[in-house]
Scaffold this motif. Structure first.
Motif, PDB file in Angstrom:
ATOM      1  N   GLU A  54       0.750  -1.313  -0.140  1.00 39.58           N
ATOM      2  CA  GLU A  54       0.027   0.053  -0.137  1.00 39.58           C
ATOM      3  C   GLU A  54       0.919   1.116   0.010  1.00 39.58           C
ATOM      4  O   GLU A  54       2.060   1.135   0.350  1.00 39.58           O
ATOM      5  N   GLY A  55       0.437   2.400  -0.352  1.00 43.25           N
ATOM      6  CA  GLY A  55       1.240   3.391  -0.424  1.00 43.25           C
ATOM      7  C   GLY A  55       1.681   4.247  -1.573  1.00 43.25           C
ATOM      8  O   GLY A  55       1.968   3.694  -2.627  1.00 43.25           O
ATOM      9  N   LYS A  56       1.842   5.464  -1.380  1.00 38.04           N
ATOM     10  CA  LYS A  56       2.561   6.105  -2.436  1.00 38.04           C
ATOM     11  C   LYS A  56       3.957   5.888  -3.018  1.00 38.04           C
ATOM     12  O   LYS A  56       4.843   5.543  -2.399  1.00 38.04           O
ATOM     13  N   SER A  57       4.171   5.641  -4.519  1.00 43.87           N
ATOM     14  CA  SER A  57       5.132   5.440  -5.018  1.00 43.87           C
ATOM     15  C   SER A  57       5.190   6.169  -6.206  1.00 43.87           C
ATOM     16  O   SER A  57       4.431   7.002  -6.528  1.00 43.87           O
ATOM     17  N   TYR A  58       6.191   5.614  -7.216  1.00 46.90           N
ATOM     18  CA  TYR A  58       6.232   6.297  -8.554  1.00 46.90           C
ATOM     19  C   TYR A  58       5.251   5.729  -9.408  1.00 46.90           C
ATOM     20  O   TYR A  58       4.938   6.296 -10.505  1.00 46.90           O
ATOM     21  N   ILE A  59       4.249   4.759  -8.777  1.00 47.91           N
ATOM     22  CA  ILE A  59       3.140   4.166  -9.901  1.00 47.91           C
ATOM     23  C   ILE A  59       2.428   3.396  -8.778  1.00 47.91           C
ATOM     24  O   ILE A  59       2.710   3.269  -7.695  1.00 47.91           O
ATOM     25  N   PRO A  60       1.026   3.653  -8.876  1.00 50.49           N
ATOM     26  CA  PRO A  60       0.105   3.104  -7.789  1.00 50.49           C
ATOM     27  C   PRO A  60       0.402   1.725  -7.663  1.00 50.49           C
ATOM     28  O   PRO A  60       0.726   0.883  -8.427  1.00 50.49           O
ATOM     29  N   PRO A  61      -0.126   1.110  -6.290  1.00 49.23           N
ATOM     30  CA  PRO A  61       0.108  -0.077  -5.862  1.00 49.23           C
ATOM     31  C   PRO A  61      -0.996  -1.089  -6.837  1.00 49.23           C
ATOM     32  O   PRO A  61      -2.048  -0.503  -7.295  1.00 49.23           O
ATOM     33  N   VAL A  62      -0.628  -2.397  -6.707  1.00 50.11           N
ATOM     34  CA  VAL A  62      -1.754  -3.268  -7.527  1.00 50.11           C
ATOM     35  C   VAL A  62      -2.884  -3.341  -6.233  1.00 50.11           C
ATOM     36  O   VAL A  62      -2.478  -3.671  -5.317  1.00 50.11           O
ATOM     37  N   GLY A  63      -3.934  -3.138  -6.758  1.00 49.43           N
ATOM     38  CA  GLY A  63      -5.236  -3.443  -5.739  1.00 49.43           C
ATOM     39  C   GLY A  63      -5.363  -4.869  -5.404  1.00 49.43           C
ATOM     40  O   GLY A  63      -4.906  -5.813  -6.268  1.00 49.43           O
ATOM     41  N   GLY A  97      -7.291  -8.253  -5.253  1.00 49.74           N
ATOM     42  CA  GLY A  97      -7.919  -8.951  -6.164  1.00 49.74           C
ATOM     43  C   GLY A  97      -7.697  -8.540  -7.698  1.00 49.74           C
ATOM     44  O   GLY A  97      -8.287  -9.241  -8.615  1.00 49.74           O
ATOM     45  N   GLU A  98      -6.732  -7.533  -8.001  1.00 48.93           N
ATOM     46  CA  GLU A  98      -6.465  -7.271  -9.293  1.00 48.93           C
ATOM     47  C   GLU A  98      -5.204  -8.244  -9.804  1.00 48.93           C
ATOM     48  O   GLU A  98      -4.574  -8.902  -9.114  1.00 48.93           O
ATOM     49  N   VAL A  99      -5.319  -8.500 -11.197  1.00 46.64           N
ATOM     50  CA  VAL A  99      -4.265  -9.536 -11.918  1.00 46.64           C
ATOM     51  C   VAL A  99      -2.985  -8.700 -11.444  1.00 46.64           C
ATOM     52  O   VAL A  99      -2.818  -7.532 -11.685  1.00 46.64           O
ATOM     53  N   MET A 100      -1.848  -9.453 -11.044  1.00 51.30           N
ATOM     54  CA  MET A 100      -0.486  -8.783 -10.795  1.00 51.30           C
ATOM     55  C   MET A 100       0.022  -7.889 -12.085  1.00 51.30           C
ATOM     56  O   MET A 100       0.107  -8.675 -13.095  1.00 51.30           O
ATOM     57  N   ARG A 101       0.539  -6.833 -11.754  1.00 49.49           N
ATOM     58  CA  ARG A 101       1.121  -6.063 -12.936  1.00 49.49           C
ATOM     59  C   ARG A 101       2.525  -6.687 -13.374  1.00 49.49           C
ATOM     60  O   ARG A 101       3.165  -7.187 -12.499  1.00 49.49           O
ATOM     61  N   ALA A 102       2.724  -6.691 -14.789  1.00 45.01           N
ATOM     62  CA  ALA A 102       4.050  -7.252 -15.322  1.00 45.01           C
ATOM     63  C   ALA A 102       4.008  -7.128 -16.661  1.00 45.01           C
ATOM     64  O   ALA A 102       3.091  -6.997 -17.424  1.00 45.01           O
ATOM     65  N   GLY A 103       5.215  -6.639 -17.110  1.00 43.12           N
ATOM     66  CA  GLY A 103       5.637  -6.174 -18.320  1.00 43.12           C
ATOM     67  C   GLY A 103       5.645  -7.725 -19.049  1.00 43.12           C
ATOM     68  O   GLY A 103       5.831  -8.677 -18.659  1.00 43.12           O
ATOM     69  N   GLY A 104       5.353  -7.908 -20.481  1.00 46.12           N
ATOM     70  CA  GLY A 104       5.601  -9.090 -21.003  1.00 46.12           C
ATOM     71  C   GLY A 104       5.753  -8.808 -22.529  1.00 46.12           C
ATOM     72  O   GLY A 104       5.390  -8.003 -23.205  1.00 46.12           O
ATOM     73  N   VAL A 105       5.843  -9.890 -23.153  1.00 42.24           N
ATOM     74  CA  VAL A 105       5.987 -10.167 -24.637  1.00 42.24           C
ATOM     75  C   VAL A 105       5.087 -11.307 -25.101  1.00 42.24           C
ATOM     76  O   VAL A 105       4.997 -12.231 -24.516  1.00 42.24           O
ATOM     77  N   GLY A 106       3.944 -10.852 -26.116  1.00 39.06           N
ATOM     78  CA  GLY A 106       2.857 -11.812 -26.365  1.00 39.06           C
ATOM     79  C   GLY A 106       2.792 -11.795 -27.762  1.00 39.06           C
ATOM     80  O   GLY A 106       3.412 -10.860 -28.609  1.00 39.06           O
ATOM     81  N   LYS A 107       1.864 -12.502 -28.435  1.00 34.09           N
ATOM     82  CA  LYS A 107       1.521 -12.732 -29.772  1.00 34.09           C
ATOM     83  C   LYS A 107       0.007 -12.295 -30.085  1.00 34.09           C
ATOM     84  O   LYS A 107      -0.635 -12.688 -29.347  1.00 34.09           O
ATOM     85  N   ILE A 108       0.002 -11.401 -31.196  1.00 38.19           N
ATOM     86  CA  ILE A 108      -1.479 -11.042 -31.448  1.00 38.19           C
ATOM     87  C   ILE A 108      -2.217 -12.291 -32.182  1.00 38.19           C
ATOM     88  O   ILE A 108      -1.587 -13.052 -33.134  1.00 38.19           O
ATOM     89  N   ILE A 109      -3.263 -13.000 -31.411  1.00 40.53           N
ATOM     90  CA  ILE A 109      -3.755 -14.066 -32.038  1.00 40.53           C
ATOM     91  C   ILE A 109      -5.254 -13.701 -32.543  1.00 40.53           C
ATOM     92  O   ILE A 109      -5.823 -14.564 -33.015  1.00 40.53           O
ATOM     93  N   ALA A 110      -5.790 -12.560 -32.297  1.00 43.55           N
ATOM     94  CA  ALA A 110      -6.894 -12.018 -32.894  1.00 43.55           C
ATOM     95  C   ALA A 110      -6.917 -10.496 -32.859  1.00 43.55           C
ATOM     96  O   ALA A 110      -6.503 -10.029 -32.044  1.00 43.55           O
ATOM     97  N   SER A 111      -7.517  -9.895 -33.975  1.00 44.66           N
ATOM     98  CA  SER A 111      -7.166  -8.429 -34.088  1.00 44.66           C
ATOM     99  C   SER A 111      -8.309  -7.785 -34.818  1.00 44.66           C
ATOM    100  O   SER A 111      -8.952  -8.204 -35.666  1.00 44.66           O
ATOM    101  N   LYS A 112      -8.985  -6.819 -34.031  1.00 42.58           N
ATOM    102  CA  LYS A 112     -10.149  -6.020 -34.704  1.00 42.58           C
ATOM    103  C   LYS A 112      -9.508  -4.617 -34.677  1.00 42.58           C
ATOM    104  O   LYS A 112      -9.967  -3.422 -34.335  1.00 42.58           O
ATOM    105  N   ASN A 113      -8.170  -4.302 -34.612  1.00 46.71           N
ATOM    106  CA  ASN A 113      -7.428  -3.206 -34.570  1.00 46.71           C
ATOM    107  C   ASN A 113      -6.673  -3.005 -35.699  1.00 46.71           C
ATOM    108  O   ASN A 113      -5.643  -3.918 -36.028  1.00 46.71           O
TER     109      ASN A 113
END
Ligand SMILES: NC(=O)c1ccc[n+]([C@@H]2O[C@H](COP(=O)([O-])OP(=O)(O)OC[C@H]3O[C@@H](n4cnc5c(N)ncnc54)[C@H](OP(=O)(O)O)[C@@H]3O)[C@@H](O)[C@H]2O)c1
Length: 336
Positions: free
Chosen positions: A57-66, A68-84
């Protein structure tokens, strides 16, 4: 499509070292992309010391993960469906994917990555956030000059390995501090550091005296605590101390240990400055190009420590705090 998404959600704010019970392993159906959206299949996730801070909990350079929320993480993935229109099926992207198997995204904050230029996990390490941290922390904040002595702690990790190699490229004498003989051998013999100090088996203050006869001009701190204090006893006049991280303090249940030897800054007219990599976001492309060039020329080596299986996340994260990773710790979630 009928795909199921497995996820790690934050269940409780940990006290000290995070435990498996601090997480909930959940599953839910994957949401089909709507207009303007893409569906990303997670391939590799970046596990970072900063995650420990995001769980508080508490102030930092980025808000804490709430809770019940999915844990924040950077990642690399593959587009498997697109409407963009910007993203085609089969393309690879970097983004804040979270500790989960799939993400339905509107495309904001995604960056395309090319597996022909570098293996995908490298975009989480040397050509990713830790590499950018090393590059800008060292060059912008540390301002090393050829012939100067640069000391880096956490030297065999994702950030430290790049700091030391870039400092060598800039003509500095480089001393790394890392835990254990294998890591010390790696940074000295394979990465070309001039000297390595095994903080688990050596007196760091004494070893710094031996390996930095002219003193320390730039100290790049990844660990804080006693090692920062030891480095402060050897700085030169006008030295720059880069406060990048303090991993030795992240699981403390008591107050963070501050540097007792800070008056050395006064005596030496030295400066100590914190940095956050996100402040350099508009210059990542420039740094990426230069570092990719050094990699192609064989001057900059990248190492990733890859662990397979989303379900291993709680234990794999702890490798960072036990010093069980060499190079960038990556969680492989699926085959590319
Ligand atoms: N400011 C920013 O924007 C920014 C961005 C990225 C990372 N960081 C910081 O940079 C540092 C390094 O991150 P990274 O991703 O490159 O991690 P890393 O160095 O790949 O992994 C963490 C390493 O820290 C060392 N360590 C763990 N506990 C320690 C302790 N008590 N004392 C000394 N060393 C300890 C371990 O190596 P040993 O075996 O050598 O102990 C471990 O392998 C962290 O402090 C992180 O928070 C800051």
């Amino acid at each position: 499509m009928n795909l199921v998404n497995h996820q790690f959600r934050l269940a409780a704010r940990p006290v000290g070292v995070p435990k498996r019970e601090d997480w909930n392993y959940t599953e839910e159906p994957v949401r089909e992309p709507g207009d303007g959206e893409v569906l990303i299949k997670t391939l590799y996730l970046s596990l970072d010391p900063a995650m420990r801070g995001w769980m508080n909990e508490g102030k930092s350079y980025i808000p804490p993960v709430g809770i019940g929320e999915v844990m924040r993480a950077g990642g690399v993935g593959k587009i498997i469906a697109s409407k963009n229109a910007k993203y085609a099926v089969g393309e690879f992207v970097y983004g804040t994917l979270g500790i989960q198997e799939y993400l339905t995204s509107n495309g904001k904050g995604l960056t395309k990555v090319d597996p022909k230029l570098a293996p995908l996990p490298v975009y989480l390490g040397t050509l990713g956030m830790p590499g950018m941290t090393a590059y800008f922390g060292l060059l912008d904040v540390g301002q090393p000059k050829s012939g100067e002595t640069v000391v880096v702690s956490g030297a065999a990790g994702a950030v430290g390995t790049v700091v030391g190699q870039v400092a060598k490229i800039k003509g500095c004498r480089v001393v790394g501090i890392a835990g254990g003989a294998d890591k010390c051998r790696y940074i000295r013999d394979e990465l070309g550091f001039d000297a390595a100090i095994d903080y688990k088996h050596e007196d760091v203050k004494e070893a710094l005296r031996t390996h930095c006869p002219q003193g320390i001009d730039v100290y790049f701190d990844n660990v804080g605590g006693d090692i920062l204090d030891a480095a402060l006893t050897r700085i030169t006049r006008g030295a720059r101390i880069v406060i990048c991280g303090a991993i030795s303090q992240y699981n403390n249940t008591g107050p963070v240990k501050g540097p007792a030897n800070y008056l050395s800054l006064l005596v030496n007219r030295a400066s100590m400055k914190g940095m956050v990599v996100f402040d350099y976001a508009d210059r990542y492309a420039e740094a990426g190009r230069e570092m990719a060039g050094w990699m192609a020329a064989g001057k900059l080596k990248s190492r990733e420590d890859i662990v397979k299986g989303l379900d291993t996340f709680p234990e794999t994260l702890l490798k960072l705090f036990k010093g069980e990773n060499t190079g960038k710790l990556v969680l492989q979630v699926a085959e590319g």
